[in-house]
Design a protein around this motif. Structure first.
Motif, short mmCIF file in Angstrom:
data_model
loop_
_atom_site.label_atom_id
_atom_site.label_comp_id
_atom_site.label_asym_id
_atom_site.label_seq_id
_atom_site.Cartn_x
_atom_site.Cartn_y
_atom_site.Cartn_z
N VAL A 80 -18.77 -53.71 28.94
CA VAL A 80 -19.48 -53.34 30.17
C VAL A 80 -19.09 -51.94 30.61
CG1 VAL A 80 -19.69 -53.82 32.64
CG2 VAL A 80 -19.94 -55.67 31.01
N ALA A 81 -17.80 -51.64 30.54
CA ALA A 81 -17.32 -50.31 30.94
C ALA A 81 -17.99 -49.22 30.10
CB ALA A 81 -15.81 -50.23 30.81
N GLU A 82 -18.13 -49.46 28.81
CA GLU A 82 -18.77 -48.48 27.93
C GLU A 82 -20.27 -48.37 28.22
OE1 GLU A 82 -15.91 -48.77 23.97
OE2 GLU A 82 -17.43 -50.33 24.31
N LEU A 83 -20.90 -49.50 28.49
CA LEU A 83 -22.32 -49.49 28.82
C LEU A 83 -22.58 -48.76 30.14
CD1 LEU A 83 -23.14 -53.19 27.85
CD2 LEU A 83 -24.00 -51.15 26.69
N LYS A 84 -21.66 -48.90 31.08
CA LYS A 84 -21.80 -48.27 32.39
C LYS A 84 -21.67 -46.75 32.33
CE LYS A 84 -22.46 -51.66 35.36
NZ LYS A 84 -23.71 -51.69 36.18
N ILE B 81 -27.07 -49.18 33.39
CA ILE B 81 -27.41 -50.54 32.95
C ILE B 81 -26.72 -51.51 33.91
CG2 ILE B 81 -27.11 -52.25 31.12
CD1 ILE B 81 -27.02 -49.88 29.13
N PRO B 82 -27.48 -52.34 34.63
CA PRO B 82 -26.84 -53.27 35.57
C PRO B 82 -26.41 -54.57 34.88
CG PRO B 82 -29.21 -53.37 35.84
CD PRO B 82 -28.95 -52.37 34.75
N THR B 83 -25.47 -55.25 35.49
CA THR B 83 -25.16 -56.62 35.08
C THR B 83 -26.10 -57.55 35.84
OG1 THR B 83 -23.52 -56.96 36.82
CG2 THR B 83 -22.73 -56.04 34.71
N LEU B 84 -26.28 -58.76 35.33
CA LEU B 84 -27.12 -59.72 36.05
C LEU B 84 -26.49 -60.06 37.39
CD1 LEU B 84 -29.68 -61.42 35.99
CD2 LEU B 84 -28.36 -63.25 34.90
N LEU C 105 -25.69 -60.10 26.03
CA LEU C 105 -24.26 -60.18 26.33
C LEU C 105 -23.55 -58.94 25.79
CD1 LEU C 105 -23.18 -63.89 25.65
CD2 LEU C 105 -23.70 -62.80 27.84
N SER C 106 -22.64 -58.40 26.59
CA SER C 106 -21.81 -57.27 26.16
C SER C 106 -20.70 -57.76 25.24
CB SER C 106 -21.20 -56.57 27.38
OG SER C 106 -20.28 -57.44 28.02
N LYS C 107 -19.95 -56.83 24.70
CA LYS C 107 -18.83 -57.17 23.81
C LYS C 107 -17.81 -58.06 24.50
CE LYS C 107 -15.35 -54.97 20.81
NZ LYS C 107 -14.81 -53.66 20.35
N ASP C 108 -17.62 -57.83 25.81
CA ASP C 108 -16.66 -58.63 26.57
C ASP C 108 -17.31 -59.80 27.30
OD1 ASP C 108 -17.87 -56.57 27.95
OD2 ASP C 108 -16.14 -56.06 29.18
#
Length: 246
Positions: free
Chosen positions: A68-72, A92-95, A39-42
């Motif tokens: 998610v924005a930072e991971l992207k 990095i994709p989301t599920l 899970l991301s921070k958000d």
């Protein structure tokens, strides 16, 4: 027939757990994907193996401390220099992104819950809700080294298949699988001798060893019609299965 699951996608030839790796796995002839979720921070479900982004991206830090924005923003191609394009680097994709893409194919998907070191609140609930939103109940297997998490998944969604991951020898593992309401076992291939695999399957438990990368190991498991193998090289496994079926 032994199904082929692509470990983090075609991780032997593509950046692991990226859409590029998953697309390559589909083209290879694999029947399924194996991927990892945190899970991301958000609170978004993101697909990455480690608790940190350090190994697989050009960034640093814990996944759960980044949005998610930072991971992207990160380049997820790490050691694969040929993928480090200035036009578009693997992300990095989301599920949810993976599930959207799965609408266009018939792949199975083994989701590994990475909640052994960091106990993500509501990870099971979020993953199950997304599976139900896409009506993928028949296409998903949930695995984890955290077997408490698998029991939680069963309590929330008894219709979903779960499979405990383990790396050492387990006595009569088919009995243990049934005790935690799992229909599968995902052992390290070194902890899965033929006799154990065959006995488990005879007792109605699917066996999908990981990470099967040597041709000799692929041949052994395919020859005994193991339920599936999880491999970094699905294209190689597909060719071996085809050769053995002649």
């Amino acid at each position: 027939m032994t199904f082929i699951f692509a470990h983090r996608g075609s991780a032997g030839t593509h950046p692991e757990n990226t859409m590029e790796s998953f697309i390559a796995a589909e083209k290879s002839g694999a029947e399924g994907l194996e991927l990892d979720v945190h899970l991301s921070k958000d609170g978004e479900i993101v697909v990455i193996h480690d608790e940190t982004v350090d190994r697989t991206t050009n960034g640093k830090g814990f996944v759960h401390q980044l949005t998610v924005a930072e991971l992207k923003e990160l380049n997820a191609s790490y050691k694969f220099k040929t993928f480090q394009s200035f036009i578009r680097s693997p992300k990095i994709p989301t599920l949810k992104e993976v599930f959207e893409w799965m609408r266009g194919n018939n792949l199975l998907c083994n989701i590994e819950m990475k909640n052994g070191k960091i106990m993500y609140p509501l990870l099971e609930e979020k993953v199950i809700q997304l599976i139900r939103d896409y009506r993928y109940e028949e296409r998903i297997i949930i695995s984890s080294f955290n077997h408490y998490s698998l029991v939680r998944c069963y309590q929330l969604a008894p219709e979903l298949e779960t499979a405990p991951l383990y790396s050492d020898g387990l006595y009569m593992p088919w009995i243990y699988a049934k005790a935690i309401h799992s229909k599968g076992l995902h052992p390290n291939f070194k902890a899965a001798p033929n006799m154990i695999i065959q006995e488990a399957m005879a007792n109605g438990i699917a066996v999908r060893p990981y990470t099967v990368n040597k041709e000799s190991d692929m041949e052994r498991l395919i020859a005994i019609q193991c339920s599936a193998i999880i491999t970094d090289y699905p294209e190689k496994a597909f060719k071996i299965r085809k050769k053995l079926s002649k």
